[in-house]
Design an enzyme around this catalytic site. Structure first.
Site, short mmCIF file in Angstrom:
data_model
loop_
_atom_site.label_atom_id
_atom_site.label_comp_id
_atom_site.label_asym_id
_atom_site.label_seq_id
_atom_site.Cartn_x
_atom_site.Cartn_y
_atom_site.Cartn_z
N ASP A 197 58.91 38.61 77.03
CA ASP A 197 59.91 37.74 77.66
C ASP A 197 61.20 38.52 77.88
O ASP A 197 61.81 39.00 76.94
CB ASP A 197 60.20 36.55 76.74
N TYR A 249 69.41 40.00 80.51
CA TYR A 249 69.29 40.82 79.29
C TYR A 249 69.54 42.30 79.56
O TYR A 249 69.69 43.08 78.62
CB TYR A 249 67.90 40.65 78.64
N LYS A 287 63.71 35.91 84.35
CA LYS A 287 64.44 34.66 84.64
C LYS A 287 65.57 34.88 85.65
O LYS A 287 66.19 35.95 85.68
CB LYS A 287 65.05 34.10 83.35
N HIS A 300 66.79 30.14 84.44
CA HIS A 300 67.28 30.37 83.07
C HIS A 300 68.04 29.17 82.51
O HIS A 300 67.99 28.88 81.32
CB HIS A 300 68.20 31.61 83.09
N1 LIG Z 1 65.93 30.91 77.82
C1 LIG Z 1 66.98 31.05 77.03
O1 LIG Z 1 68.07 30.52 77.30
C2 LIG Z 1 66.83 31.84 75.78
C3 LIG Z 1 67.84 31.80 74.79
C4 LIG Z 1 67.67 32.55 73.63
C5 LIG Z 1 66.52 33.31 73.48
N2 LIG Z 1 65.56 33.36 74.47
C6 LIG Z 1 64.33 34.19 74.33
O2 LIG Z 1 63.71 33.91 73.09
C7 LIG Z 1 63.64 35.10 72.32
C8 LIG Z 1 63.75 34.82 70.83
O3 LIG Z 1 64.96 34.18 70.52
P1 LIG Z 1 66.22 34.94 69.84
O4 LIG Z 1 66.19 36.38 70.13
O5 LIG Z 1 67.42 34.16 70.25
O6 LIG Z 1 66.06 34.65 68.29
P2 LIG Z 1 64.92 34.72 67.17
O7 LIG Z 1 63.65 35.27 67.70
O8 LIG Z 1 64.92 33.38 66.53
O9 LIG Z 1 65.55 35.71 66.09
C9 LIG Z 1 65.82 37.04 66.37
C10 LIG Z 1 66.65 37.60 65.21
O10 LIG Z 1 65.91 37.55 63.99
C11 LIG Z 1 65.74 38.87 63.47
N3 LIG Z 1 64.34 38.93 62.97
C12 LIG Z 1 63.21 39.07 63.68
N4 LIG Z 1 62.13 39.04 62.90
C13 LIG Z 1 62.57 38.88 61.63
C14 LIG Z 1 61.92 38.79 60.37
N5 LIG Z 1 60.61 38.83 60.29
N6 LIG Z 1 62.71 38.65 59.28
C15 LIG Z 1 64.05 38.60 59.37
N7 LIG Z 1 64.72 38.67 60.53
C16 LIG Z 1 63.99 38.81 61.67
C17 LIG Z 1 66.01 39.82 64.61
O11 LIG Z 1 66.56 41.04 64.17
P3 LIG Z 1 65.86 42.48 64.45
O12 LIG Z 1 65.68 42.63 65.94
O13 LIG Z 1 66.86 43.44 63.87
O14 LIG Z 1 64.57 42.47 63.70
C18 LIG Z 1 67.05 39.05 65.42
O15 LIG Z 1 68.32 39.22 64.85
C19 LIG Z 1 64.79 35.95 72.87
O16 LIG Z 1 64.72 37.29 72.48
C20 LIG Z 1 64.64 35.69 74.34
O17 LIG Z 1 63.56 36.44 74.87
C21 LIG Z 1 65.71 32.63 75.60
#
Ligand SMILES: NC(=O)c1ccc[n+]([C@@H]2O[C@H](COP(=O)([O-])OP(=O)(O)OC[C@H]3O[C@@H](n4cnc5c(N)ncnc54)[C@H](OP(=O)(O)O)[C@@H]3O)[C@@H](O)[C@H]2O)c1
Length: 276
Positions: free
Chosen positions: A50, A55, A80, A113
């Site tokens: 994704d 990004y 997106k 998005h």
């Molecule tokens: N459409 C939208 O508006 C929207 C908004 C937000 C996100 N997204 C998408 O959804 C994806 C995921 O959401 P997100 O990035 O916001 O948050 P997330 O996946 O909930 O959390 C990511 C965070 O958690 C850490 N992490 C990952 N695995 C871990 C583990 N096993 N133990 C402890 N910490 C861990 C990562 O750090 P490290 O990288 O240092 O491991 C990072 O800081 C995004 O990357 C993006 O592709 C879309």
């Protein structure tokens, strides 16, 4: 429950299949960090990546996909349309730019998005055109509430294949999930790990201990058992592996209910509720 594996796919409303599990890349830095994370992820068996124009890492995603040696049709790429690119002509142009940056001939899923007021229906017409031309295999939306979806369904005969929203036990959007299921819109969970913020919640840790799993694994597995596609982000090899080890255990009905009760409408990201 049907057995799930890392490469299990769900059929979208237009017949295209989406992997149930993938990698998020928000805040994965462009250059080596994204390139290595995506390449490693693909080697670890993930098949969904994704990304988004916003990004700033589409080039690196595309490069890693090509370098992986895995057939393009086995990998599912989502990107997106950013908020400043809404409108029919602008959206078409923005898509071409994303495709060029990715260096691919098509994307699997193109999402709006954010439900930008005033222009989102124009943009949706552009996505319908891209779909009809085969430039993307499926089109969808992100951050749409039931109100935004109702408006879209009234204005268009193309039902979005996917709605990507924030979704985890602390923001259990049950009504939205039910609405999407009813209309055959696949829900996809972003920030499933609450961006790391709730991983030390004692209630969650207690359940994790019971299964000898990490909090992150419990959160991911909860989403999967809801039938929702999940895209945890990590740029660290060991966490990319950890987050994928969720296909060899099952959360009991009782513990699923306990996790459901964690809901506190807690958001880590933007809130589309009041967007007109
Ligand atoms: N459409 C939208 O508006 C929207 C908004 C937000 C996100 N997204 C998408 O959804 C994806 C995921 O959401 P997100 O990035 O916001 O948050 P997330 O996946 O909930 O959390 C990511 C965070 O958690 C850490 N992490 C990952 N695995 C871990 C583990 N096993 N133990 C402890 N910490 C861990 C990562 O750090 P490290 O990288 O240092 O491991 C990072 O800081 C995004 O990357 C993006 O592709 C879309």
């Amino acid at each position: 429950m049907q057995e799930m594996r890392i490469d299990t796919r769900i059929k979208l409303n237009n017949g295209v299949e989406i992997p149930i599990f993938g990698l998020g890349t928000f805040q994965t830095r462009s250059g080596r960090e994204t390139h290595d994370a995506v390449l490693y992820t693909l080697q670890a068996g993930y098949r969904l990546i994704d990304t988004a124009a916003a990004y700033g890492n589409e080039e690196d995603v595309g490069e890693a996909v090509r370098k992986s040696g895995i057939a393009r049709e086995e990998i599912f790429i989502t990107t997106k349309l950013w908020n400043t690119d809404h409108g029919y002509d602008r959206a078409l142009k923005a898509f071409e730019k994303s495709l060029n940056r990715l260096g691919l001939s098509y994307v699997d899923l193109y999402l709006i998005h954010w439900p930008e007021g005033g222009l989102r229906n124009e943009s949706w017409r552009a996505l319908e055109k891209l779909l009809s031309e085969g430039k993307c295999r499926a089109i969808g939306v992100s951050n749409y509430t039931t109100q935004h979806l109702k408006e879209l369904l009234k204005n268009s005969s193309t039902v979005p294949a996917v709605n990507q929203v924030e979704f985890h036990p602390y923001l259990y959007q049950k009504e939205l999930l039910e609405f999407c299921n009813l209309h055959k819109i696949q829900l996809e969970a972003y920030s499933p790990l609450t961006k790391g913020r709730k991983l030390n919640d004692p209630k969650l840790l207690k359940i994790a201990q019971k299964y000898s799993r990490t909090s992150a694994q419990i959160l991911i597995r909860w989403v999967l058992q809801k039938g929702v596609v999940v895209i945890p982000k990590s740029s660290r090899k060991e966490r990319i592996e950890e987050n994928a080890r969720v296909f060899d255990f099952e959360i009991s009905d009782e513990d699923m209910k306990a996790l459901d009760s964690f809901n506190q409408d807690y958001r880590t990201s933007w809130d589309p509720t009041d967007v007109q």
